[in-house]
Design a protein around this motif. Structure first.
Motif, mmCIF file in Angstrom:
data_model
loop_
_atom_site.group_PDB
_atom_site.id
_atom_site.type_symbol
_atom_site.label_atom_id
_atom_site.label_comp_id
_atom_site.label_asym_id
_atom_site.label_seq_id
_atom_site.Cartn_x
_atom_site.Cartn_y
_atom_site.Cartn_z
ATOM 1 N N CYS A 1 34.411 37.577 43.651
ATOM 2 C CA CYS A 1 35.111 37.985 42.762
ATOM 3 C C CYS A 1 36.645 38.383 42.701
ATOM 4 C CB CYS A 1 33.918 37.179 41.533
ATOM 5 S SG CYS A 1 35.278 37.037 39.787
ATOM 6 N N THR B 1 39.025 28.078 37.367
ATOM 7 C CA THR B 1 38.560 29.093 38.807
ATOM 8 C C THR B 1 38.589 28.320 40.039
ATOM 9 O OG1 THR B 1 35.725 29.617 37.629
ATOM 10 C CG2 THR B 1 36.591 29.482 39.720
ATOM 11 N N LYS C 1 41.169 32.922 37.689
ATOM 12 C CA LYS C 1 39.665 33.828 38.869
ATOM 13 C C LYS C 1 39.456 33.107 40.224
ATOM 14 C CE LYS C 1 36.377 34.469 35.666
ATOM 15 N NZ LYS C 1 34.807 34.028 35.565
ATOM 16 N N SER D 1 30.351 38.379 42.518
ATOM 17 C CA SER D 1 30.214 36.681 41.344
ATOM 18 C C SER D 1 29.321 37.073 40.517
ATOM 19 C CB SER D 1 30.607 36.369 42.486
ATOM 20 O OG SER D 1 30.079 34.535 41.644
ATOM 21 N N ARG E 1 41.135 37.832 40.894
ATOM 22 C CA ARG E 1 42.551 37.294 40.616
ATOM 23 C C ARG E 1 43.660 37.427 41.536
ATOM 24 N NH1 ARG E 1 41.307 35.571 35.221
ATOM 25 N NH2 ARG E 1 39.154 36.514 34.217
ATOM 26 N N GLU F 1 37.497 41.983 42.329
ATOM 27 C CA GLU F 1 36.907 42.925 41.196
ATOM 28 C C GLU F 1 35.570 43.193 41.348
ATOM 29 O OE1 GLU F 1 37.817 40.324 37.429
ATOM 30 O OE2 GLU F 1 39.652 41.007 38.079
ATOM 31 N N ASN G 1 46.917 35.507 37.680
ATOM 32 C CA ASN G 1 45.612 35.779 37.045
ATOM 33 C C ASN G 1 44.521 34.832 36.649
ATOM 34 O OD1 ASN G 1 44.125 38.137 35.154
ATOM 35 N ND2 ASN G 1 45.295 37.434 33.296
ATOM 36 N N ARG H 1 38.569 40.761 29.808
ATOM 37 C CA ARG H 1 38.744 39.427 30.957
ATOM 38 C C ARG H 1 38.294 38.101 29.446
ATOM 39 N NH1 ARG H 1 42.517 39.725 34.209
ATOM 40 N NH2 ARG H 1 42.269 41.811 35.974
#
Length: 566
Positions: A503, A548, A511, A495, A505, A492, A509, A6
């Motif tokens: 957190c 982000t 964040k 954070s 995506r 995922e 892709n 990542r």
């Protein structure tokens, strides 16, 4: 070149872009002028000793099946291996292959360096900085080796991957603490190499293969319970860009049979993985030659205005066929791929991406430079104008597509005007994600033999800083366009900065950070719950930076349901 697992999207950090042995003639054919096969110049090492065969026998009773290897540490007294991965996503995939091989040969995995009997570093050679990180790490391991209690067996250290391929003799001679050196095509040989190392001798295998793809090895995921996974579909590269070391460290292009790729993706789907990234150094030039009936198929046309240094390759099942088949396996699994070359984007690939709800509307289009003159020196096979035409065609074909790219600052002969053309390309295209680096000359490349690394280091640094600043300015504008929109986010985990936030995506892709709160489930109204890793959550974006998005979670849903509602 590929991004890291990542990868952080600024210069100097990890980054985008994972058979039978060859005959002696094929091995000799891969040795360039003045090069010798890796085994020459070394004394023939002793073979495996009795302990090796006893350990293998112990591992074979009752005997793991290829699909279900024993759990790590299930064999009493098994030697423990500690793995560290540096560089691109292909190295993450290679680490999983290495672990699958060692696990089936009686090794246990440890996450504690102090417990290890064997330390293996999976290395990167794409830039000098990446190699320097390994030399520094070896100094730390040297001290660790010296402090090891005499009552324990000596610590064995191995260098694997691209750096092993490029610097095998220097590694063995400069750092005597290295016991094993194995190139990207020699991982099957690791059990033998480690057995040789147990006798106190150094062992190396850096022979490149024309056919090794590890197609029959199902990688063992290094992050149990993960929501995302990498699947290597091909190895090597034939593009021979003048700056790139990859063809010399990973060899010629060869693709896995589609059947083995589909088997691996199905296995990952059964394990609950929700996003798969198809990996290759030149992923969209995939060409499966395993099925005879497709070996006379005509080569697909290149992107308009693009060329190659090699003749068109006829025959084989192509990337569009693979992408179609992979996307049909699980409608709840996102599909990505990296790293492509801009020359290999036929309309059928773009149409598939637009039509399939589970193929992410995100493309990596590595430009490297905005100057036609520099692109020619790089042997990229296109002009600035052809590249921009492709960008416009992609955006027309896939509305709302997210774009990322690679750029090199200070390539051989780059003038200030060339640099400013790259700055202007960053502004004109306005990428969502960028991977930017200062040029680092690599031995064996065409640039090393034919060009001068004549841009001073301080100029490279200044130009790189300007490229990064420009990218960030434009990425803020690109991402700000998403403020107020609702984005589907694959969770995922927590954070890194706050346990109160999650957190994930989005499809592009990028964040996305949002509060961890009780959420309704679109499929089961009246049954609120907290989102878990692997869940899809609709998030309304409230703010954006260059890297982000932040937002407010609305409800949990599924990939298919979200696609149907839009």
């Amino acid at each position: 070149m590929l991004p890291g697992a990542r990868a952080l999207r600024v210069a100097g950090l990890l980054r985008p872009p994972g058979a039978a042995p060859r005959t002696g003639a094929a091995r000799r054919a891969r040795c360039g002028p003045g090069q010798r096969p890796a085994w020459r110049g070394f004394a023939l090492p002793a073979g495996p000793d009795l302990r090796h065969f006893l350990r293998a026998a112990a591992a074979g009773q009752p005997g793991p099946s290829p699909e279900l290897p024993p759990e790590p540490g299930s064999i009493p007294g098994a030697p423990k291996v500690y793995l560290e991965t540096y560089g691109c996503q292909m190295n993450v995939s290679d680490t999983e292959i290495v672990w699958a091989i060692l696990q089936k040969n009686g090794y246990a995995r440890t996450k504690e360096l102090g417990e290890a009997d064997v330390v293996l570093l999976v290395t990167c050679s794409v830039r000098e900085k990446a190699e320097q990180a390994i030399w520094n790490r070896l100094q730390h391991l040297k001290a660790l080796k010296a402090r090891r209690p005499q009552a324990r067996a000596p610590l064995r250290v191995g260098i694997l991957g691209c750096m092993a391929e490029r610097l095998k003799e220097e590694i063995l001679h400069r750092e005597k603490l290295v016991d094993v050196v194995a190139g990207p095509d020699a991982y099957r040989d690791l059990p033998r190499l480690l057995a040789v190392a147990e006798s106190g001798q150094q062992a190396a295998n850096v022979l490149l293969s024309l056919d090794e793809t590890y197609a029959d090895i199902l990688p063992v995921q290094t992050s149990a319970g993960g929501t995302t996974a990498f699947v290597s579909i091909m190895r090597g590269c034939d593009n021979m860009c003048s700056y790139c070391i990859v063809p010399f460290t990973r060899g010629r292009e060869r693709s896995r049979p589609i059947a083995s790729i589909l088997q691996e993706v199905r296995m990952l789907s059964d394990q609950g993985v929700k996003e798969v990234t198809l990996l290759g150094q030149n992923v969209n030039s995939f060409r499966d030659l395993s099925e005879v009936q497709f070996q006379s198929v005509a080569a697909p046309a290149l992107s308009r205005g693009f060329s190659t240094v090699y003749k068109a390759k006829a025959g084989g099942l192509r990337f569009s066929h693979l992408l179609d088949q992979v996307s049909r396996i699980d409608p709840e699994m996102r599909i990505r791929f990296t790293s492509p070359h801009p020359k290999d984007f036929p309309d059928e690939v773009l149409q598939l991406i637009q039509e399939r709800h589970n193929i992410c509307k995100q493309l990596h289009l590595p430009a490297q430079s905005g100057s036609t003159r520099v692109l020619e020196a790089m042997r990229r096979g296109y002009t600035r104008e052809a590249y921009l035409e492709l960008v416009h065609h992609v955006r027309d074909s896939i509305p709302g597509v997210s774009l990322s790219s690679d750029f090199i600052a200070g390539f051989c002969g780059e003038t200030e005007e060339d640099h400013l053309q790259t700055v202007s390309l960053l502004r004109e295209v306005r990428y969502n994600v960028g991977f930017l680096f200062a040029y680092s000359m690599r031995q064996k490349t065409r640039a090393h033999h034919r060009l001068q690394d004549d841009v001073p280091a301080d100029v490279k640094k200044r130009r790189l800083e300007q490229l990064i600043a420009t990218f960030r300015e434009e990425a803020v504008r690109a991402n700000a366009a998403l403020v107020g929109q609702v984005q589907l986010v694959l969770v995922e985990g927590p954070s890194k900065r706050s346990a109160l936030e999650l957190c994930g995506r989005n499809d592009g892709n990028i964040k996305v950070i949002f509060p961890d709160a009780e959420l309704e489930d679109a499929a089961e109204p009246g049954a609120p719950g907290r989102a878990q890793p692997g869940d899809y959550v609709m998030v309304k974006v409230t703010s954006a930076s260059s890297q982000t998005l932040r937002g407010v979670p609305l409800y949990r849903t599924t990939l298919s349901r979200a696609a149907a509602s839009h």
